[in-house]
Design an enzyme around this catalytic site. Sequence first.
Site, PDB file in Angstrom:
ATOM      1  N   SER A 150       0.849  -1.191   0.000  1.00  9.34           N
ATOM      2  CA  SER A 150       0.000   0.000   0.000  1.00  9.34           C
ATOM      3  C   SER A 150       0.883   1.238   0.000  1.00  9.34           C
ATOM      4  CB  SER A 150      -0.893   0.018   1.244  1.00  9.34           C
ATOM      5  OG  SER A 150      -1.620   1.236   1.339  1.00  9.34           O
ATOM      6  N   TYR A 163      -2.970  -1.103  10.284  1.00  6.89           N
ATOM      7  CA  TYR A 163      -2.904  -1.265   8.832  1.00  6.89           C
ATOM      8  C   TYR A 163      -1.585  -0.726   8.284  1.00  6.89           C
ATOM      9  CZ  TYR A 163      -4.269  -1.118   3.921  1.00  6.89           C
ATOM     10  OH  TYR A 163      -4.317  -1.305   2.569  1.00  6.89           O
TER      11      TYR A 163
END
Length: 257
Positions: A150, A163
């Site tokens: 990401s 995350y």
Amino acid sequence: MVLLENKVAVVTGASSGLGRAIALAYAREGARVVLADLREEPVEGGLPTLELIRQSGGTAISRPTDVSQWADIDELVTAAVETYGRLDVMVNNAATYTSTNLVETAEDQWQRVIAVNLTGVFFGCKRAVRQMLKQEAVNEVRGRIVNISSQHGMVASPGDLPYGVSKGGVVQMTRQVAVDHAKDLIVCNAVAPGKIITGKPGIANDPQALDYSVRRTPWPRLGRPEDVAGAALFLASDLATYVTGINLLVDGGWMAG
């Protein structure tokens, strides 16, 4: 040119979002795809990924898989090899999130995100490499691993500590696997999506957050799952052999701005 003709690819988190788009792209390019997820119904609606692939003339099977469990990953790769004979591409895509900062994150939330997003990728890489080491190289490569990281593995993930930390770990794991197993002719790369519009519920589709993302992204639209699938397709193909250990941004220029 069919980029993945007769290749065997495992895709985790394949029922929805990025995994679904990657699996569909691989099947269109001739891969035999093994779909892994805890559910079959797409979050965004429509037919299951398996049905879409088969209706379009592609080849696929599906296996229920919890990537945080070694036994599930082991059985998944075993099924791929027993069905199709080898493993050419392993896509570690399955992920979860909490949308909680440091003080808000409960221990069980932390453990679940790390179990899926980081340990799940570790299991996927480890099981894939074990299989690939047994295989003969094809066009100089025994196998390829594509991890979905990401943009928030490179910069902070505002308001979602577990995350961001997990995705930062995926980026580093990708480098480690690439360097440690280059001599074994195993290619390992990551794709780092920026803001991609999927059917994911919750804060990801908050109007204010979307407005900020639109203003922050130089390209005149936000990302689509197909944009990420294109990068994952390149990294799974013979076009990317002397490319290993990279974290390929797919973010419309966000990080360049």
